[in-house]
Structures are given as C-alpha cells and as structure tokens.
Motif scaffolding. Sequence first.
Motif, PDB file in Angstrom:
ATOM      1  N   GLN A   1       0.899  -1.164   0.332  1.00 40.55           N
ATOM      2  CA  GLN A   1       0.121  -0.272  -0.123  1.00 40.55           C
ATOM      3  C   GLN A   1       0.923   0.935  -0.046  1.00 40.55           C
ATOM      4  O   GLN A   1       1.851   1.240   0.941  1.00 40.55           O
ATOM      5  CB  GLN A   1      -0.942   0.190   1.185  1.00 40.55           C
ATOM      6  CG  GLN A   1      -1.890   1.162   1.426  1.00 40.55           C
ATOM      7  CD  GLN A   1      -3.158   0.954   2.214  1.00 40.55           C
ATOM      8  OE1 GLN A   1      -2.560   0.591   3.331  1.00 40.55           O
ATOM      9  NE2 GLN A   1      -3.978   1.804   2.390  1.00 40.55           N
ATOM     10  N   ARG A   2       0.593   2.189  -0.848  1.00 42.06           N
ATOM     11  CA  ARG A   2       1.166   3.317  -0.919  1.00 42.06           C
ATOM     12  C   ARG A   2       0.549   4.499  -0.994  1.00 42.06           C
ATOM     13  O   ARG A   2      -0.571   4.643  -1.627  1.00 42.06           O
ATOM     14  CB  ARG A   2       1.941   3.581  -2.449  1.00 42.06           C
ATOM     15  CG  ARG A   2       3.059   2.265  -2.637  1.00 42.06           C
ATOM     16  CD  ARG A   2       4.372   3.040  -1.562  1.00 42.06           C
ATOM     17  NE  ARG A   2       5.698   2.026  -1.994  1.00 42.06           N
ATOM     18  CZ  ARG A   2       6.202   1.486  -1.321  1.00 42.06           C
ATOM     19  NH1 ARG A   2       5.654   1.107  -0.188  1.00 42.06           N
ATOM     20  NH2 ARG A   2       7.281   0.685  -1.506  1.00 42.06           N
TER      21      ARG A   2
ATOM     22  N   VAL B   1     -10.454  -2.661  -3.629  1.00 39.94           N
ATOM     23  CA  VAL B   1     -11.613  -1.456  -3.186  1.00 39.94           C
ATOM     24  C   VAL B   1     -12.953  -2.440  -3.470  1.00 39.94           C
ATOM     25  O   VAL B   1     -13.863  -2.373  -2.821  1.00 39.94           O
ATOM     26  CB  VAL B   1     -11.851  -0.317  -4.103  1.00 39.94           C
ATOM     27  CG1 VAL B   1     -13.159   0.459  -3.969  1.00 39.94           C
ATOM     28  CG2 VAL B   1     -10.540   0.740  -3.667  1.00 39.94           C
TER      29      VAL B   1
ATOM     30  N   ARG C   1       6.107  -1.940 -10.190  1.00 38.41           N
ATOM     31  CA  ARG C   1       4.745  -2.040  -9.397  1.00 38.41           C
ATOM     32  C   ARG C   1       3.492  -1.550 -10.515  1.00 38.41           C
ATOM     33  O   ARG C   1       3.694  -0.755 -11.205  1.00 38.41           O
ATOM     34  CB  ARG C   1       4.370  -1.031  -8.226  1.00 38.41           C
ATOM     35  CG  ARG C   1       4.681   0.358  -8.581  1.00 38.41           C
ATOM     36  CD  ARG C   1       4.556   1.493  -7.243  1.00 38.41           C
ATOM     37  NE  ARG C   1       4.165   2.695  -7.501  1.00 38.41           N
ATOM     38  CZ  ARG C   1       4.054   3.694  -6.699  1.00 38.41           C
ATOM     39  NH1 ARG C   1       4.198   3.312  -5.414  1.00 38.41           N
ATOM     40  NH2 ARG C   1       3.652   4.865  -7.149  1.00 38.41           N
TER      41      ARG C   1
ATOM     42  N   ASN D   1      -0.622  -0.653 -10.090  1.00 39.61           N
ATOM     43  CA  ASN D   1      -2.085  -0.303  -9.544  1.00 39.61           C
ATOM     44  C   ASN D   1      -2.965  -1.401  -9.527  1.00 39.61           C
ATOM     45  O   ASN D   1      -3.497  -1.675 -10.617  1.00 39.61           O
ATOM     46  CB  ASN D   1      -2.469   1.057  -9.773  1.00 39.61           C
ATOM     47  CG  ASN D   1      -3.321   1.470  -8.832  1.00 39.61           C
ATOM     48  OD1 ASN D   1      -4.402   0.812  -8.497  1.00 39.61           O
ATOM     49  ND2 ASN D   1      -3.257   2.688  -8.191  1.00 39.61           N
TER      50      ASN D   1
ATOM     51  N   SER E   1      -2.973   6.117  -0.165  1.00 41.35           N
ATOM     52  CA  SER E   1      -4.280   5.090  -0.159  1.00 41.35           C
ATOM     53  C   SER E   1      -4.484   4.155  -1.174  1.00 41.35           C
ATOM     54  O   SER E   1      -5.655   3.469  -1.138  1.00 41.35           O
ATOM     55  CB  SER E   1      -5.449   6.263  -0.215  1.00 41.35           C
ATOM     56  OG  SER E   1      -5.190   6.848  -1.401  1.00 41.35           O
ATOM     57  N   GLU E   2      -3.785   3.710  -1.904  1.00 37.08           N
ATOM     58  CA  GLU E   2      -3.490   2.821  -3.212  1.00 37.08           C
ATOM     59  C   GLU E   2      -3.107   1.649  -2.947  1.00 37.08           C
ATOM     60  O   GLU E   2      -1.846   1.635  -2.087  1.00 37.08           O
ATOM     61  CB  GLU E   2      -3.206   3.797  -4.330  1.00 37.08           C
ATOM     62  CG  GLU E   2      -3.747   4.965  -4.761  1.00 37.08           C
ATOM     63  CD  GLU E   2      -5.037   4.764  -5.500  1.00 37.08           C
ATOM     64  OE1 GLU E   2      -4.853   4.057  -6.348  1.00 37.08           O
ATOM     65  OE2 GLU E   2      -5.903   5.158  -5.021  1.00 37.08           O
ATOM     66  N   TRP E   3      -3.476   0.621  -3.433  1.00 41.10           N
ATOM     67  CA  TRP E   3      -2.785  -0.659  -3.466  1.00 41.10           C
ATOM     68  C   TRP E   3      -2.121  -1.018  -4.763  1.00 41.10           C
ATOM     69  O   TRP E   3      -2.658  -0.670  -5.937  1.00 41.10           O
ATOM     70  CB  TRP E   3      -3.860  -1.734  -3.105  1.00 41.10           C
ATOM     71  CG  TRP E   3      -4.388  -1.578  -1.722  1.00 41.10           C
ATOM     72  CD1 TRP E   3      -5.327  -0.971  -1.026  1.00 41.10           C
ATOM     73  CD2 TRP E   3      -3.565  -2.103  -0.726  1.00 41.10           C
ATOM     74  NE1 TRP E   3      -5.382  -1.169   0.077  1.00 41.10           N
ATOM     75  CE2 TRP E   3      -4.363  -1.872   0.357  1.00 41.10           C
ATOM     76  CE3 TRP E   3      -2.702  -3.030  -0.371  1.00 41.10           C
ATOM     77  CZ2 TRP E   3      -3.971  -2.391   1.784  1.00 41.10           C
ATOM     78  CZ3 TRP E   3      -2.219  -3.669   0.923  1.00 41.10           C
ATOM     79  CH2 TRP E   3      -3.009  -3.256   1.864  1.00 41.10           C
ATOM     80  N   TYR E   4      -0.934  -1.696  -4.501  1.00 44.05           N
ATOM     81  CA  TYR E   4      -0.095  -2.191  -5.908  1.00 44.05           C
ATOM     82  C   TYR E   4       0.433  -3.394  -5.866  1.00 44.05           C
ATOM     83  O   TYR E   4       0.593  -3.892  -4.754  1.00 44.05           O
ATOM     84  CB  TYR E   4       0.972  -0.992  -6.138  1.00 44.05           C
ATOM     85  CG  TYR E   4       0.710   0.207  -6.139  1.00 44.05           C
ATOM     86  CD1 TYR E   4       0.765   0.909  -7.460  1.00 44.05           C
ATOM     87  CD2 TYR E   4       0.570   1.178  -5.148  1.00 44.05           C
ATOM     88  CE1 TYR E   4       0.246   2.085  -7.721  1.00 44.05           C
ATOM     89  CE2 TYR E   4       0.465   2.643  -5.481  1.00 44.05           C
ATOM     90  CZ  TYR E   4       0.131   3.060  -6.504  1.00 44.05           C
ATOM     91  OH  TYR E   4      -0.293   4.678  -7.125  1.00 44.05           O
TER      92      TYR E   4
ATOM     93  N   ASN F   1      -5.641  -1.350  -7.227  1.00 45.67           N
ATOM     94  CA  ASN F   1      -6.526  -0.492  -6.257  1.00 45.67           C
ATOM     95  C   ASN F   1      -8.032  -0.780  -6.405  1.00 45.67           C
ATOM     96  O   ASN F   1      -8.790  -1.412  -5.336  1.00 45.67           O
ATOM     97  CB  ASN F   1      -6.248   0.863  -6.076  1.00 45.67           C
ATOM     98  CG  ASN F   1      -6.880   1.438  -4.712  1.00 45.67           C
ATOM     99  OD1 ASN F   1      -6.301   0.993  -3.802  1.00 45.67           O
ATOM    100  ND2 ASN F   1      -7.722   2.303  -4.934  1.00 45.67           N
ATOM    101  N   ALA F   2      -8.242  -0.960  -7.681  1.00 38.66           N
ATOM    102  CA  ALA F   2      -9.718  -1.179  -8.049  1.00 38.66           C
ATOM    103  C   ALA F   2     -10.204  -2.609  -7.334  1.00 38.66           C
ATOM    104  O   ALA F   2     -11.315  -2.785  -6.901  1.00 38.66           O
ATOM    105  CB  ALA F   2     -10.054  -1.195  -9.626  1.00 38.66           C
ATOM    106  N   ASP F   3      -9.258  -3.630  -7.665  1.00 32.13           N
ATOM    107  CA  ASP F   3      -9.704  -4.997  -7.103  1.00 32.13           C
ATOM    108  C   ASP F   3      -9.912  -4.955  -5.464  1.00 32.13           C
ATOM    109  O   ASP F   3     -10.589  -5.783  -5.205  1.00 32.13           O
ATOM    110  CB  ASP F   3      -8.488  -6.103  -7.473  1.00 32.13           C
ATOM    111  CG  ASP F   3      -8.455  -6.397  -8.906  1.00 32.13           C
ATOM    112  OD1 ASP F   3      -9.319  -5.887  -9.843  1.00 32.13           O
ATOM    113  OD2 ASP F   3      -7.081  -6.247  -9.508  1.00 32.13           O
TER     114      ASP F   3
END
Length: 285
Positions: free
Chosen positions: A151-152, A186, A178, A180, A154-157, A182-184
């Motif tokens: 996590q960077r 969320v 890396r 992104n 608020s985003e996940w990578y 994040n959509a998965d």
Amino acid sequence: VSVIAWQSRGNAVEAVQREMRTALDGADQSLQLVFQAASQRGRELLPIFVRTLGGEPTLDGTMVETGEAGQAPRLVIDGHTLNGDLGALRRMNENTGADPAVIVRANNRWVRAATLLKDEQGRERIGSTVDANDLIAKVLDKGVDYSGLVQRGSEWYALSIKPLRNASGSVYGGLTVRVNVNADVVRLLDWANKVTVAEHGTLAVLKRAPDGKGWIFLAGGGSTAGEVLGANMTPQERANLEALYNSHPQGFSETPATHASGARYVSWLVADNWDWLMVGRGAQS
C-alpha cells in the motif's frame, strides 16, 4: 426439558459458527485470489522491464552524480550509464502502465538510481533514499525475490522486486516494478461493507495499527474506515478483545455484548499474505 433446550441452543450456536466461518472463508479466498493475481502480474512484468532496459544493470566500479544521493555507484548496461536515465522506464510505463525503478546501494542505503517517483513539484526523485523500513529495503536487505502487494498512501499496488547480485553473491542493487491494483481491493472492501452473516451479523476487515498494538477498520462491521477497534470500550474491554483475536490465527467465541451492539458470537481469521484480520459478528438470538 433442560437437556432439550441445551441441545437446541448448541445446535443454534453450531449453525451460527458454520455460517460465520463460511463467510470468512469466502472473504479469505477472494483476498488470496487478488494476491495471487497481483503477484503473477508483477512476476510477468519484471522480465519485460529487463528486456526494456537491454539487460540487467551491473556496476562498473566508478561513481557518478545521482540526484539527491550525490555521488553513487554507477550502474551500466553495455557501457551506458543508467543512473538518472529515465528513457527505458518511461517506455515501460507507456507500454504496460507499470511504474519501474532501479535501486542501487550507496553509503549503506538503498537509493533510487532511476525512478518515475515524483516530488510535490513534479520532479523525478532521482537518488532519493528508500526508507529502511520500506518493504523494498527489507527485501533487498534479505537478498530475496519478492512478488506481492503493497500500500502506497491510499492505493494498493502489485509489487515485484528482483535483487541484483555480483559474482560473489552480494546484493548491490535491485529492479522493482509496481502496478496499480487498487480497484480490485476496493471492490472487495465494498463487498465487506454490504455483506451480512448469521442472518443479521456483519463482516469486518481490519489491518494492524501503525504501532502494531491494535487494529484499525478498513471496511464492514458497521464501523467507519480508519476507526480503531474498541474505540468506545473501556481499556480493559479493549485489551480483552485484542487478546482474543491475538490468541489464535482463527477462532470462534461467545463474547460479551458490550463491544458490538448486541453481538453475541464472534468468529475471526487472519488472512495469509495480507496480515489483515477478518471478523464475523453474529447478532444474539
């Protein structure tokens, strides 16, 4: 009559436990699928990065000016200096959407010899130091390959790390990629906010607090993301609840109703690869 009542209550408790465990297992399976897909994505991108660079960078034994780091060991590929050169990184980003970086060991620190990471003014942070507690630094310190999630902000990578070693096996740098995802993540957290367990119960997803001593809600459980577990409890109640969740990686228990608005039964599971805590809470019958 008392025996029948006791058996009926036992059957009801077993049914609640079974339903809550099914919900936790389903959530855990979804987490693992996201993790595996992200890890695979990172592993596939690393060889592409190496090809885009034209090979693996090596040290030529000299030093070169490298942005914020000042003088740092020079990394070369076929005689071409890689420190500060962003051409291959930008091509990689344009073709795959991934953010690559090249790391080198300088003055007992890991620094970014080439990176697309930018400061507040929009300038690439060439030569910036990787924090010693960052996952990248820890992986390179160990000298192992890594593919997983990070996590960077608020985003996940999805993140993959490949250590660079010399002939004696010492790690002098590394390649990172890396992408992104994040959509998965969320989508999974949104599902946790909506799902019910044990008829009227809830499923919560929590992560470790920065101090490592408590838990913070990510989603679900009728709580707000960022809320600390047990924020409205007495210190003793909170300590008892945390001790329960820390006692085993997974479990089921009948607990006092004080911590969950009438919830009587709680089932929990710590998700592998994430170190997230999933908690199912069932309403009292």
